[in-house]
Design an enzyme around this catalytic site. Structure first.
Site, PDB file in Angstrom:
ATOM      1  N   SER A  55       0.761  -1.093  -0.129  1.00 54.61           N
ATOM      2  CA  SER A  55       0.013   0.124   0.001  1.00 54.61           C
ATOM      3  C   SER A  55       0.932   1.356  -0.106  1.00 54.61           C
ATOM      4  CB  SER A  55      -0.869  -0.035   1.138  1.00 54.61           C
ATOM      5  OG  SER A  55      -0.123   0.071   2.289  1.00 54.61           O
ATOM      6  N   GLY A  93      -1.977  -4.196   0.899  1.00 56.53           N
ATOM      7  CA  GLY A  93      -2.166  -5.354   1.886  1.00 56.53           C
ATOM      8  C   GLY A  93      -1.209  -6.637   1.406  1.00 56.53           C
ATOM      9  N   HIS A 207      -0.444   4.838   7.048  1.00 51.82           N
ATOM     10  CA  HIS A 207      -0.143   5.462   5.632  1.00 51.82           C
ATOM     11  C   HIS A 207       0.138   6.828   5.470  1.00 51.82           C
ATOM     12  CE1 HIS A 207      -2.447   1.379   5.305  1.00 51.82           C
ATOM     13  NE2 HIS A 207      -1.610   1.365   4.380  1.00 51.82           N
TER      14      HIS A 207
END
Length: 228
Positions: A55, A93, A207
């Protein structure tokens, strides 16, 4: 009448030539060689940089995937007139096991520089470090076997000590061990300057934001610049 037809034929011929030249210009872009000389190259002549990751590479949570560090590297390359195109092969993922299964399909397309960014999800799931190391090595082996002249880069990753300090230390050490063993470039820590900084990460704390990705791009650029 024959003269007119001949004249029209000549006009059509030159119109066709002009059109072809125009198409060639549209399909070409400027680039510079080692001496700084500007030249025209087509998309087919550009070398390929593949960012293979999870990701972080994919740009999870960003409004525009081109704002991820891989997209920012492409913008940097374009601004410098370098003949490279970036392929964002990030899948949210993804684990090293998943990457090892997926790499065979990806290698159907030629590549010149391969940046491997995987392992973070392994660490978060507490997957044995030995398994992560084995999968990363398998991916590197497959790339080298398919494209022996390609330049390989490994993006280092670290995890919080949630799984224990020993596990975190062993996990961190894997990347340098693999880089040394395979004699390839290492980005010491992809998230350097971003990991743990709340203002540079999204609400999940994992993130990076668009601003965080700009720092990631700088971390990557420092390592791959000399390969271009």
């Amino acid at each position: 009448m024959r003269f007119i037809n001949s004249f029209l034929s000549v006009c059509l011929f030159f119109t066709f030539l002009i059109s072809c030249n125009s198409d060639k210009k549209e399909n070409a872009s400027e680039t510079k060689d080692a001496t700084g000389t500007v030249a025209k190259v087509t998309a087919a002549q550009k070398k390929t940089i593949v960012f293979f990751g999870n990701s972080l590479t994919a740009g999870y949570g960003l409004d525009d995937p081109s704002l991820a560090f891989s997209g920012l590297i492409q913008k940097k390359i374009d601004s410098l007139g370098l003949a490279y195109k970036v392929v964002n092969a990030g899948v949210s993922g993804e684990t090293t096991s998943g990457g090892n299964s997926r790499i065979d399909w990806l290698l159907k397309q030629p590549l010149d520089i391969f940046v491997l960014e995987l392992g973070g999800n392994d660490g978060l799931r507490g997957i044995p470090v030995s398994e992560t190391k084995k999968n990363l090595q398998a991916i590197l082996d497959k790339v080298k076997a398919k494209y022996p002249d390609a330049q390989l880069v490994l993006a280092g990753m670290q995890i919080p000590p949630n799984m224990g300090k020993q596990y975190a230390n062993e996990f961190k050490a894997v990347y340098k061990e693999l880089a040394d063993k395979n004699n390839i470039k290492l980005i010491p820590f992809l998230l350097e300057g971003v990991g743990g900084e709340s203002k540079l990460n999204q609400a999940d704390g994992i993130h990076p934001t668009a601003e965080g990705h700009r720092i990631l791009a700088d971390n990557v650029w420092k390592i791959i610049e000399e390969l271009l």
